[in-house]
Design an enzyme around this catalytic site. Sequence first.
Site, PDB file in Angstrom:
ATOM      1  N   SER A 182     -25.060 -31.668-115.014  1.00  0.00           N
ATOM      2  CA  SER A 182     -24.188 -32.640-114.934  1.00  0.00           C
ATOM      3  C   SER A 182     -23.120 -32.748-116.108  1.00  0.00           C
ATOM      4  CB  SER A 182     -24.960 -34.093-115.203  1.00  0.00           C
ATOM      5  OG  SER A 182     -24.107 -35.148-115.124  1.00  0.00           O
ATOM      6  N   TYR A 213     -14.842 -36.469-109.603  1.00  0.00           N
ATOM      7  CA  TYR A 213     -15.603 -35.347-110.512  1.00  0.00           C
ATOM      8  C   TYR A 213     -16.865 -36.254-111.338  1.00  0.00           C
ATOM      9  CZ  TYR A 213     -17.264 -31.587-113.739  1.00  0.00           C
ATOM     10  OH  TYR A 213     -18.067 -30.912-114.368  1.00  0.00           O
ATOM     11  N   LYS A 217     -20.974 -36.501-111.128  1.00  0.00           N
ATOM     12  CA  LYS A 217     -21.734 -36.119-112.149  1.00  0.00           C
ATOM     13  C   LYS A 217     -22.505 -37.248-112.577  1.00  0.00           C
ATOM     14  CE  LYS A 217     -20.820 -31.861-112.514  1.00  0.00           C
ATOM     15  NZ  LYS A 217     -21.617 -30.839-112.368  1.00  0.00           N
TER      16      LYS A 217
HETATM   17  N1  NAP Z   1     -16.895 -25.833-118.323  1.00  0.00           N
HETATM   18  C1  NAP Z   1     -17.230 -26.903-118.997  1.00  0.00           C
HETATM   19  O1  NAP Z   1     -16.473 -27.631-119.915  1.00  0.00           O
HETATM   20  C2  NAP Z   1     -18.260 -27.855-118.302  1.00  0.00           C
HETATM   21  C3  NAP Z   1     -18.646 -29.223-118.879  1.00  0.00           C
HETATM   22  C4  NAP Z   1     -19.658 -30.064-118.434  1.00  0.00           C
HETATM   23  C5  NAP Z   1     -20.278 -29.724-117.298  1.00  0.00           C
HETATM   24  N2  NAP Z   1     -19.797 -28.349-116.671  1.00  0.00           N
HETATM   25  C6  NAP Z   1     -20.635 -28.061-115.740  1.00  0.00           C
HETATM   26  O2  NAP Z   1     -21.260 -26.723-115.736  1.00  0.00           O
HETATM   27  C7  NAP Z   1     -21.456 -25.979-114.350  1.00  0.00           C
HETATM   28  C8  NAP Z   1     -20.963 -24.768-114.187  1.00  0.00           C
HETATM   29  O3  NAP Z   1     -19.603 -24.754-114.384  1.00  0.00           O
HETATM   30  P1  NAP Z   1     -18.688 -23.621-115.005  1.00  0.00           P
HETATM   31  O4  NAP Z   1     -17.837 -24.523-116.402  1.00  0.00           O
HETATM   32  O5  NAP Z   1     -19.268 -22.593-115.165  1.00  0.00           O
HETATM   33  O6  NAP Z   1     -17.426 -23.330-114.220  1.00  0.00           O
HETATM   34  P2  NAP Z   1     -17.089 -22.424-113.004  1.00  0.00           P
HETATM   35  O7  NAP Z   1     -16.863 -21.073-113.761  1.00  0.00           O
HETATM   36  O8  NAP Z   1     -16.064 -22.791-112.175  1.00  0.00           O
HETATM   37  O9  NAP Z   1     -18.356 -22.129-112.172  1.00  0.00           O
HETATM   38  C9  NAP Z   1     -18.898 -22.974-111.336  1.00  0.00           C
HETATM   39  C10 NAP Z   1     -19.651 -22.224-110.159  1.00  0.00           C
HETATM   40  O10 NAP Z   1     -19.862 -23.015-109.133  1.00  0.00           O
HETATM   41  C11 NAP Z   1     -19.673 -22.129-108.008  1.00  0.00           C
HETATM   42  N3  NAP Z   1     -19.476 -22.803-106.704  1.00  0.00           N
HETATM   43  C12 NAP Z   1     -18.423 -23.763-106.544  1.00  0.00           C
HETATM   44  N4  NAP Z   1     -18.261 -24.287-105.132  1.00  0.00           N
HETATM   45  C13 NAP Z   1     -19.387 -23.691-104.778  1.00  0.00           C
HETATM   46  C14 NAP Z   1     -19.876 -24.080-103.597  1.00  0.00           C
HETATM   47  N5  NAP Z   1     -19.582 -24.533-102.402  1.00  0.00           N
HETATM   48  N6  NAP Z   1     -21.023 -22.906-102.995  1.00  0.00           N
HETATM   49  C15 NAP Z   1     -21.596 -22.270-103.872  1.00  0.00           C
HETATM   50  N7  NAP Z   1     -21.093 -22.164-105.349  1.00  0.00           N
HETATM   51  C16 NAP Z   1     -20.135 -22.734-105.641  1.00  0.00           C
HETATM   52  C17 NAP Z   1     -18.446 -21.340-108.533  1.00  0.00           C
HETATM   53  O11 NAP Z   1     -18.329 -20.221-107.514  1.00  0.00           O
HETATM   54  P3  NAP Z   1     -16.809 -19.443-107.275  1.00  0.00           P
HETATM   55  O12 NAP Z   1     -16.997 -18.445-108.518  1.00  0.00           O
HETATM   56  O13 NAP Z   1     -16.998 -18.918-105.781  1.00  0.00           O
HETATM   57  O14 NAP Z   1     -16.040 -20.617-107.378  1.00  0.00           O
HETATM   58  C18 NAP Z   1     -18.880 -20.924-109.741  1.00  0.00           C
HETATM   59  O15 NAP Z   1     -19.910 -19.909-109.571  1.00  0.00           O
HETATM   60  C19 NAP Z   1     -20.835 -27.103-113.342  1.00  0.00           C
HETATM   61  O16 NAP Z   1     -21.936 -28.044-112.965  1.00  0.00           O
HETATM   62  C20 NAP Z   1     -19.877 -28.045-114.008  1.00  0.00           C
HETATM   63  O17 NAP Z   1     -19.833 -29.323-113.390  1.00  0.00           O
HETATM   64  C21 NAP Z   1     -18.950 -27.611-117.229  1.00  0.00           C
END
Ligand code: NAP
Length: 347
Positions: A182, A213, A217
């Site tokens: 989340s 978004y 979450k």
């Molecule tokens: N970064 C932050 O500051 C932050 C903060 C709070 C929570 N989060 C959460 O952490 C988690 C990971 O995010 P991240 O920061 O690592 O971002 P990210 O680098 O954009 O990674 C997101 C991942 O989800 C995949 N994805 C998106 N749509 C998809 C689909 N339809 N089917 C299968 N895979 C899909 C993406 O694949 P592609 O490479 O193909 O796009 C990528 O591997 C998410 O749940 C995000 O909401 C992140």
Amino acid sequence: MLGLLSLALRFFRSQLRPLPVPTTSYAGRTVIVTGGNGGLGLEAARHFARLGAARVILACRRVDSGEAAKADIEKSLSLPSGSGSPSPSSAGVVVEVWPLDLCSFDSVRAFCRRAEAELSRLDVLLMNAAVLNADCVEMAEGYEVQVTTNVISTFLMVLMLLPLMKRTAAKQNVETVVTVVSSEAHSLTRFAEKDQPRIFECFRPGSNIYERYSTAKLLDVLIVRELAERLDAASPGGTPVVVNTANPGLCRSRLFRDIPSFARFLLAVPMFLIGRTLEQGSRALMAAVAGGRESHGQYVDSGRVDMPSPFVVSQEGKTVQKRVWDELMEILEGIVPGVTANVGQAP
Ligand SMILES: NC(=O)c1ccc[n+]([C@@H]2O[C@H](COP(=O)([O-])OP(=O)(O)OC[C@H]3O[C@@H](n4cnc5c(N)ncnc54)[C@H](OP(=O)(O)O)[C@@H]3O)[C@@H](O)[C@H]2O)c1
């Protein structure tokens, strides 16, 4: 004003919390990481491999990117030092790439049926994949894409894989874990849709993208709380499947690539000053996975079980949680008839 201040304090307290390098052993375990091809998912998958997991499955929509991630993990396991150094048991790890597109219910169904057919056990399901799509309304399977990806498909997958996880727990005498990633953003939405008679109908075409978004979450937090209660009710001796949500904090990933440039500009300073690296952020996910019974149904905020937003624990939040659950179960039944019975079923 007070509300904003307490939000800011909460954010900084969480963001500045040190996260130790994960050490829990996953020897012999089978792990699925959605979105394991990049960002936090890749770093979490690397930890699982380093900590001895027997099988780490990267569930990705872009298989070529998944294969590159697999090669990267394998290469880092043979490095002599650093947090990516191999543990004695990591030598036997098999990293696999399985296609999964959460924008397609067919793809989710095919992935879960393959898992049922090919996996003899499933110990950890890390539902990490998500999309942040701030300024255009894109649809998938009849719902706005963030709701389809981050909520509907996420829980379709969780429910479809529950029987395998319950069987694993019973046969191997272990606790299995579902962690849904989340975000602190769950506390930022006003969640206007809750005042409409059918919440999920508000996520149909023509719907307002604003706050979507953070709403998605928030739905993750509410649904995990309800799922935990229902799993407990189905196993009075204690459910063998622990479910929780994780907040990794603000991390330097590609997640924000599609937000408007003004918002990206505003984010740039805090990101530079206190944004976590992907490896540091992935430690928060690993901490939730290792959280044990104490974390069941809970929000694991930067490695520690913490209170979710005041709305979640309010009386209104509890009522909305039941409504959200009932509506989601109706939707999931329409996609895979019978799937909701998996929650109450014995292993
Ligand atoms: N970064 C932050 O500051 C932050 C903060 C709070 C929570 N989060 C959460 O952490 C988690 C990971 O995010 P991240 O920061 O690592 O971002 P990210 O680098 O954009 O990674 C997101 C991942 O989800 C995949 N994805 C998106 N749509 C998809 C689909 N339809 N089917 C299968 N895979 C899909 C993406 O694949 P592609 O490479 O193909 O796009 C990528 O591997 C998410 O749940 C995000 O909401 C992140």
